[in-house]
Design a protein around this motif. Structure first.
Motif, PDB file in Angstrom:
ATOM      1  N   PHE A  18      98.606  26.475   4.858  1.00  0.00           N
ATOM      2  CA  PHE A  18      98.806  25.277   4.027  1.00  0.00           C
ATOM      3  C   PHE A  18      97.486  24.612   3.643  1.00  0.00           C
ATOM      4  O   PHE A  18      97.332  24.127   2.543  1.00  0.00           O
ATOM      5  CB  PHE A  18      99.729  24.275   4.735  1.00  0.00           C
ATOM      6  CG  PHE A  18     101.184  24.651   4.614  1.00  0.00           C
ATOM      7  CD1 PHE A  18     101.907  24.331   3.462  1.00  0.00           C
ATOM      8  CD2 PHE A  18     101.825  25.339   5.626  1.00  0.00           C
ATOM      9  CE1 PHE A  18     103.232  24.693   3.341  1.00  0.00           C
ATOM     10  CE2 PHE A  18     103.161  25.709   5.503  1.00  0.00           C
ATOM     11  CZ  PHE A  18     103.872  25.383   4.362  1.00  0.00           C
ATOM     12  N   ARG A  19      96.533  24.610   4.583  1.00  0.00           N
ATOM     13  CA  ARG A  19      95.252  23.955   4.300  1.00  0.00           C
ATOM     14  C   ARG A  19      94.468  24.710   3.240  1.00  0.00           C
ATOM     15  O   ARG A  19      93.799  24.116   2.407  1.00  0.00           O
ATOM     16  CB  ARG A  19      94.404  23.885   5.582  1.00  0.00           C
ATOM     17  CG  ARG A  19      95.061  23.044   6.657  1.00  0.00           C
ATOM     18  CD  ARG A  19      94.234  21.813   7.024  1.00  0.00           C
ATOM     19  NE  ARG A  19      95.050  20.828   7.706  1.00  0.00           N
ATOM     20  CZ  ARG A  19      95.105  20.679   9.027  1.00  0.00           C
ATOM     21  NH1 ARG A  19      94.365  21.447   9.799  1.00  0.00           N
ATOM     22  NH2 ARG A  19      95.878  19.763   9.569  1.00  0.00           N
ATOM     23  N   ARG A  25     103.225  24.072  -3.958  1.00  0.00           N
ATOM     24  CA  ARG A  25     104.282  23.089  -4.099  1.00  0.00           C
ATOM     25  C   ARG A  25     105.622  23.579  -3.574  1.00  0.00           C
ATOM     26  O   ARG A  25     106.422  22.822  -3.073  1.00  0.00           O
ATOM     27  CB  ARG A  25     104.452  22.703  -5.586  1.00  0.00           C
ATOM     28  CG  ARG A  25     103.334  21.836  -6.121  1.00  0.00           C
ATOM     29  CD  ARG A  25     103.370  20.460  -5.447  1.00  0.00           C
ATOM     30  NE  ARG A  25     102.103  19.763  -5.588  1.00  0.00           N
ATOM     31  CZ  ARG A  25     101.123  19.813  -4.689  1.00  0.00           C
ATOM     32  NH1 ARG A  25     101.269  20.508  -3.584  1.00  0.00           N
ATOM     33  NH2 ARG A  25     100.008  19.167  -4.886  1.00  0.00           N
ATOM     34  N   TYR A  26     105.862  24.885  -3.752  1.00  0.00           N
ATOM     35  CA  TYR A  26     107.169  25.432  -3.403  1.00  0.00           C
ATOM     36  C   TYR A  26     107.031  26.344  -2.194  1.00  0.00           C
ATOM     37  O   TYR A  26     106.230  27.264  -2.193  1.00  0.00           O
ATOM     38  CB  TYR A  26     107.754  26.227  -4.578  1.00  0.00           C
ATOM     39  CG  TYR A  26     107.649  25.504  -5.891  1.00  0.00           C
ATOM     40  CD1 TYR A  26     108.159  24.215  -6.028  1.00  0.00           C
ATOM     41  CD2 TYR A  26     107.030  26.084  -6.987  1.00  0.00           C
ATOM     42  CE1 TYR A  26     108.051  23.531  -7.217  1.00  0.00           C
ATOM     43  CE2 TYR A  26     106.914  25.413  -8.189  1.00  0.00           C
ATOM     44  CZ  TYR A  26     107.419  24.133  -8.293  1.00  0.00           C
ATOM     45  OH  TYR A  26     107.300  23.457  -9.474  1.00  0.00           O
ATOM     46  N   VAL A  27     107.798  26.019  -1.184  1.00  0.00           N
ATOM     47  CA  VAL A  27     107.731  26.788   0.042  1.00  0.00           C
ATOM     48  C   VAL A  27     109.110  27.366   0.328  1.00  0.00           C
ATOM     49  O   VAL A  27     110.111  26.659   0.248  1.00  0.00           O
ATOM     50  CB  VAL A  27     107.284  25.903   1.217  1.00  0.00           C
ATOM     51  CG1 VAL A  27     107.218  26.703   2.502  1.00  0.00           C
ATOM     52  CG2 VAL A  27     105.943  25.239   0.916  1.00  0.00           C
ATOM     53  N   THR A 234     103.583  28.779  -5.337  1.00  0.00           N
ATOM     54  CA  THR A 234     104.679  29.237  -4.506  1.00  0.00           C
ATOM     55  C   THR A 234     104.188  30.025  -3.297  1.00  0.00           C
ATOM     56  O   THR A 234     103.265  30.824  -3.410  1.00  0.00           O
ATOM     57  CB  THR A 234     105.615  30.143  -5.329  1.00  0.00           C
ATOM     58  OG1 THR A 234     106.028  29.423  -6.473  1.00  0.00           O
ATOM     59  CG2 THR A 234     106.823  30.562  -4.528  1.00  0.00           C
ATOM     60  N   ALA A 235     104.810  29.759  -2.166  1.00  0.00           N
ATOM     61  CA  ALA A 235     104.547  30.593  -1.003  1.00  0.00           C
ATOM     62  C   ALA A 235     105.878  31.021  -0.424  1.00  0.00           C
ATOM     63  O   ALA A 235     106.749  30.200  -0.163  1.00  0.00           O
ATOM     64  CB  ALA A 235     103.749  29.833   0.036  1.00  0.00           C
ATOM     65  N   TYR A 333     103.321  25.097  14.240  1.00  0.00           N
ATOM     66  CA  TYR A 333     102.052  24.588  13.674  1.00  0.00           C
ATOM     67  C   TYR A 333     101.036  24.238  14.748  1.00  0.00           C
ATOM     68  O   TYR A 333      99.934  23.793  14.442  1.00  0.00           O
ATOM     69  CB  TYR A 333     102.340  23.411  12.744  1.00  0.00           C
ATOM     70  CG  TYR A 333     103.133  23.859  11.544  1.00  0.00           C
ATOM     71  CD1 TYR A 333     102.478  24.404  10.445  1.00  0.00           C
ATOM     72  CD2 TYR A 333     104.517  23.778  11.523  1.00  0.00           C
ATOM     73  CE1 TYR A 333     103.196  24.851   9.364  1.00  0.00           C
ATOM     74  CE2 TYR A 333     105.235  24.233  10.440  1.00  0.00           C
ATOM     75  CZ  TYR A 333     104.573  24.764   9.351  1.00  0.00           C
ATOM     76  OH  TYR A 333     105.269  25.219   8.281  1.00  0.00           O
ATOM     77  N   GLY A 334     101.449  24.420  15.998  1.00  0.00           N
ATOM     78  CA  GLY A 334     100.509  24.225  17.089  1.00  0.00           C
ATOM     79  C   GLY A 334      99.989  22.815  17.243  1.00  0.00           C
ATOM     80  O   GLY A 334      98.982  22.569  17.865  1.00  0.00           O
ATOM     81  N   GLU A 335     100.616  21.859  16.615  1.00  0.00           N
ATOM     82  CA  GLU A 335     100.255  20.446  16.772  1.00  0.00           C
ATOM     83  C   GLU A 335     101.435  19.632  16.291  1.00  0.00           C
ATOM     84  O   GLU A 335     102.293  20.142  15.580  1.00  0.00           O
ATOM     85  CB  GLU A 335      99.023  20.100  15.922  1.00  0.00           C
ATOM     86  CG  GLU A 335      99.198  20.506  14.467  1.00  0.00           C
ATOM     87  CD  GLU A 335      97.975  20.156  13.635  1.00  0.00           C
ATOM     88  OE1 GLU A 335      97.982  19.095  13.052  1.00  0.00           O
ATOM     89  OE2 GLU A 335      97.043  20.975  13.587  1.00  0.00           O
TER      90      GLU A 335
END
Lengths: 336, 106
Positions: A18-19, A25-27, A234-235, A333-335
């Motif tokens: 994500f970073r 925008r689209y997941v 998109t991802a 996400y580890g956090e």
């Protein structure tokens, strides 16, 4: 201990994914039914919302499970606020089709000042709505509506199992060709009209509303398929579990998705039985399962390498309610 | 001030005077119009007929379902439905009267 070694082997993580791509925008989380797509969608929505982004998690599945996971009845109710920055929506496709039909009927009545839609037209409206393609199109059309409004930073699309999206993408291709052809026909018609107008020396040619509609339709279809195929925005993440069948199916699906230019963002492994259980006094059943998973996890690492973005352990209870979603988000996400 | 106000009015009057020209100029313009009309009348009719045929072809490719010709995307063709409502009756009659649907196209 086992956990730290695991997170060290994950060179790239979901957080990085994500970073590295703030323009996304689209997941979407895709995969076979029951692997945890909805869980991951909800957890990702939760995490992104906590990072300060405005997020909408939405689903078009008539048997949608967002209501279940958020423990709130949201079906057909528009975007419902879940917590700060997080909204969830379940689209009721049937309702959307009904509203759409009514819109068409009203338009006919308004345009011609009729009291009642003529029988043969009414029959056509009823027959067209019975077609299976109708629902697919209605679903994607309402997705376009949601996305066009542009109220959110992230749209997390909780897809129904893979076939659905592929079906729409192939349909969108045919649609696009069809529209291009009839638009051409319509434009030729317009040329004839203009010629007549020139000969008769009429100053203005009546605008062709059908041509306008055709352009509008093409725009909608392209927006709908671009939500699935836009390389920048998109991802698409595949959800897999360490089992043979799933790995084989996913490999096939990934090929198909690539053929339709769906950008695959990575893979998330779900249902990993924590290895630290082995140290305790475990029954052979569990021991065997852990061994089996170890074998497939090795194969997963080999096949997908650094495309594996997270390993999420099998939870000891159902993931429903924000508290459990928060825990899954923490693992993903580890956090948190 | 008064002069300034008169100016645009003058222009209008001049334009009006120019409109139906008299004498030879006017005669030539009439001849032009007649010839133009004789040559163009057929073209206009032909263009309109072609357009009408295309209109029917268009309804066939978008609303073919009504005659039993399967057409792909019903969702979006429904958006076009309101615009063809008045033509549907004539279109059906024309399509079904012909021996073959393709005869009716051109």
């Amino acid at each position: 201990m086992a956990q730290t070694t695991q997170s060290q082997t994950d060179v790239r993580s979901l957080v990085d994914a994500f970073r590295e791509h703030p323009e996304r925008r689209y997941v979407m989380f895709g995969g076979k039914g029951g692997l945890g797509k909805t869980t991951f969608s909800a957890a990702t929505g939760y995490w992104l919302a906590q990072q300060g982004h405005k997020v909408l998690v939405f689903s078009v599945d008539p048997q949608a499970s967002l209501s279940d996971i958020f423990k709130k009845d949201i079906f057909g109710k528009g975007p419902v606020n879940i917590m700060d920055n997080l909204w969830a929506q379940e689209i009721d496709a049937d309702q959307h089709i009904k509203e759409y039909q009514d819109e068409i009927r009203h338009k006919i009545l308004d345009m011609y000042g009729m009291d009642k839609v003529p029988d043969e037209i009414e029959d056509y409206i009823a027959a067209a709505s019975a077609e299976p393609a109708m629902e697919e199109s209605a679903i994607f059309d309402s997705v376009v509506d949601i996305v066009n409004q542009g109220d959110y930073d992230y749209y997390i699309y909780d897809l129904v199992p893979l076939g659905h999206a592929l079906y729409y993408l192939s349909m969108a291709k045919v649609y696009d060709e069809w529209i291009t052809r009839i638009t051409k026909l319509r434009e030729e018609m317009q040329e004839h009209q203009e010629m007549v107008a020139r000969i008769r020396r009429e100053k203005e040619v009546e605008e062709d509303h059908i041509l306008e509609e055709l352009r509008f339709i093409r725009d909608r279809i392209n927006t709908a398929s671009s939500i699935l195929t836009d390389r920048k925005k998109t991802a698409f993440f595949f959800v897999i579990i360490p089992e043979e069948m799933i790995l084989l199916d996913t490999a096939k699906a990934a090929k198909l998705f690539a053929a339709f230019n769906v950008p695959i963002g990575g893979y998330v492994v779900n249902r990993v039985i924590p290895e630290d259980l082995l140290g305790e006094d475990v029954p052979p059943y569990l021991k065997n399962r852990i061994e089996m998973q170890r074998k497939y996890l090795a194969r997963i690492d080999q096949t997908f390498g650094d495309q594996i973005l997270a390993r999420v352990p099998e939870m000891e209870r159902d993931v429903t309610g924000l508290e459990m979603i928060e825990r899954v988000a923490g693992r993903m996400y580890g956090e948190s | 001030m008064a002069e300034e106000r008169r100016k645009p009015q003058d222009r209008v009057e001049r334009a009006e005077q120019e409109d139906p020209p008299r004498g030879i100029k006017g005669f030539m313009q009439k001849v032009k119009q007649v010839t133009y009309g004789m040559a163009a009348h057929d073209m206009t009719r032909y263009a309109l007929r072609t357009r009408a045929s295309m209109e029917h072809l268009f309804i066939l490719v978008t609303m073919g379902d009504m005659l039993g010709v399967p057409i792909l995307p019903p969702y979006y063709s429904m958006r076009l439905l309101p615009y063809v409502v008045p033509q549907v009756a004539t279109w059906k009659r024309r399509m079904l009267r012909e021996k073959d649907v393709t005869d009716a196209m051109f």
